[in-house]
Design an enzyme around this catalytic site. Structure first.
Site, PDB file in Angstrom:
ATOM      1  N   GLU A  29     -35.608  17.138  19.519  1.00  0.00           N
ATOM      2  CA  GLU A  29     -35.619  17.412  20.706  1.00  0.00           C
ATOM      3  C   GLU A  29     -35.683  18.777  20.795  1.00  0.00           C
ATOM      4  O   GLU A  29     -34.427  18.695  21.409  1.00  0.00           O
ATOM      5  CB  GLU A  29     -35.309  16.560  21.155  1.00  0.00           C
ATOM      6  CG  GLU A  29     -35.764  15.149  20.866  1.00  0.00           C
ATOM      7  CD  GLU A  29     -37.353  14.641  21.047  1.00  0.00           C
ATOM      8  OE1 GLU A  29     -37.545  15.541  21.802  1.00  0.00           O
ATOM      9  OE2 GLU A  29     -37.804  14.165  20.290  1.00  0.00           O
TER      10      GLU A  29
ATOM     11  N   CYS B  11     -35.911  20.165  29.947  1.00  0.00           N
ATOM     12  CA  CYS B  11     -36.910  19.896  28.992  1.00  0.00           C
ATOM     13  C   CYS B  11     -39.055  19.322  29.100  1.00  0.00           C
ATOM     14  O   CYS B  11     -39.655  20.100  28.998  1.00  0.00           O
ATOM     15  CB  CYS B  11     -36.307  19.322  27.533  1.00  0.00           C
ATOM     16  SG  CYS B  11     -36.570  17.990  27.822  1.00  0.00           S
TER      17      CYS B  11
END
Length: 468
Positions: free
Chosen positions: A244, A278
């Site tokens: 990720e 993010c």
């Protein structure tokens, strides 16, 4: 001074070397943290490997019971853990206490239930034979977790591992070690057997590298920067992995959108969690006909309360480190040099901070207007409270600009036109599309992206890296 050691085989293991961790808002030294390396990693992996057969064969209901107990202990200690997280990261206390730490507890509750429903498939071949599959844990899993929202992210990785019968070694970022230490302690208090969850502190180049390279580690789950993720993929060999990595998420606001709601949601999406997220909507594309109205966005950004993270009224606290502050501030200066118009904030520390916060890593929420999508501030992940406003002419241009970037995690669409939503949701290069809302977390759905992001977490997806 508080000492933070490793948790290996159920014991609090002292380190050979230590480093200091400091409060990013005040500069105060918080703890002396053990700096692990290959020796500590070897010990932790060996312990996890030894504990694996017994944990994997423990009835799933018993694993679920222990996980729920761990979630309950987190709930009972929310104020303490939230204060620790705020001190270590600079995140506002109202976010850690009311949102992030309670979410961590929910991770254990959720995966304790979900993993009881994971089964293989059975296919009748004829009246005498069945084909069937088994879902089994792979073995020892390396969990490498980032410094932003560290406790919640760590539990998001740990919970599905424990539920599936996997043993793990957690390596937390050296910038936010405190709450991972508390997690290791609470896991033992909950009755998680020694060796099932090990926590090794240290730097990525030493402890992290040794962990992902270890030949007895069967899977790697990593959340963090793209460059580090690529390096891990290169060094992981034949291990299963979930990556990720970074994000540069677009927000597309069309002229038929509910402007007031879009303004508030866009503000939240970029400035909450100090912009260090993010999924931040850092590229805000606005249709030309309503672009002038978005001066209101800058006005609202100027009203965001920046200051002491321990103050319940603070909305943006301190960035994680001086080095990161310099990076984000440098991008603001770069954007101005590239030709963007500064509407709010700026590259300097606020001048109205109280004396004890003068040395903290504070930045005001910043709005850069008239940004060109080819500018570096529009292409590179800043990971801070910096919003770029970009005009677009029509749907086709909006889609082209949204996709013209290296990243592909989240996206946000604001329009009342359902047909347009369906076209954009199919065409936009992002793992998640949110329509007429800010980011809304739902553990049942996949969390992940496209392009450099190669992982999926959430629901049954969280187990794909660590099961066979």
């Amino acid at each position: 001074m508080k000492k933070v050691n490793h948790w290996i085989n159920g014991k609090n293991v002292a380190g050979n070397d230590y480093f200091l961790t400091t409060n990013p808002a005040t500069g105060e030294v918080l703890a002396d943290v053990a700096s692990g390396g290959e020796a500590e990693i070897n010990q932790a992996v060996a312990t996890a490997k030894e504990a694996f057969p017994k944990w994997a064969n423990l009835p799933m209901k018993e694993r679920a019971r222990l996980m729920r107990r761990l979630g309950d202990l987190i709930d009972q200690n929310v104020p303490e853990i939230a204060a620790m997280e705020t001190a270590d990261t600079g995140l506002p206390i109202h976010q850690t206490k009311n949102v992030l730490i309670p979410r961590a507890s929910h991770n254990f509750e959720f995966f304790a239930e979900v993993c009881q429903q994971m089964n293989g498939k059975t296919y009748p071949v004829d009246d005498k034979m069945l084909n069937y599959t088994l879902v089994q844990p792979v073995g020892v899993c390396a969990l490498v977790s980032p410094w932003n929202v560290p406790f919640m992210t760590a539990t998001w990785k740990v919970a599905p591992c424990l539920a599936l019968g996997i043993t793990a070694v957690l390596k937390m970022s050296e910038l936010s070690p405190l709450t991972a230490d508390r997690l290791g302690e609470l896991a033992l208090e909950a009755g998680i057997p020694a060796g099932v969850l090990n926590v090794v502190q240290g730097y990525g180049a030493t402890a992290g590298d040794a962990l992902v390279r270890h030949h007895d580690v069967r899977a790697v789950s990593f959340t963090g920067g793209t460059a580090t993720g690529r390096n891990i993929m290169k060094n992981a060999g034949l291990k299963k992995y979930s990556m990720e990595l970074g994000g540069k998420s677009p927000v597309l606001i069309f002229e038929d959108a509910d402007i007031e709601r879009a303004l508030d949601a866009a503000l939240f999406t970029i400035f909450s969690i100090n912009g260090e997220r993010c999924t931040a909507g850092s590229r805000i594309f606005i249709q030309q006909s309503i672009y002038p109205e978005f001066v209101k966005f800058a006005e609202r950004a100027n009203r965001v309360r920046v200051g002491d993270p321990t103050d319940p009224n603070t909305q943006v606290g301190a960035l994680i480190s001086q080095q990161h502050w310099e990076k984000v501030s440098g991008y603001i200066r770069l954007g101005i040099e590239e030709g963007a118009t500064l509407l709010a904030g700026g590259p300097d520390k606020p001048s109205d901070l109280p004396a004890h916060l003068k040395g903290g890593n504070f930045l005001r929420p910043t709005v850069l207007a008239d940004v060109d999508n080819r500018m570096r501030v529009a292409q590179e992940e800043i990971f801070g409270p910096v919003a770029c406003l970009l005009p677009f002419k029509d749907e086709a241009e909006a889609l082209r600009l949204a996709n013209d970037v290296e990243y592909g995690l989240a996206s946000y669409i604001w329009t009342q036109d359902v047909s347009k939503v369906l076209r954009l949701a199919r065409g936009i290069e992002a793992g998640m599309v949110f329509v007429n809302t800010q980011f809304v977390r739902d553990l049942r759905h996949a969390f992940g992206g496209v392009k450099p992001r190669t992982g999926r977490e959430g629901g049954g997806y969280s187990s794909k890296c660590s099961r066979k």
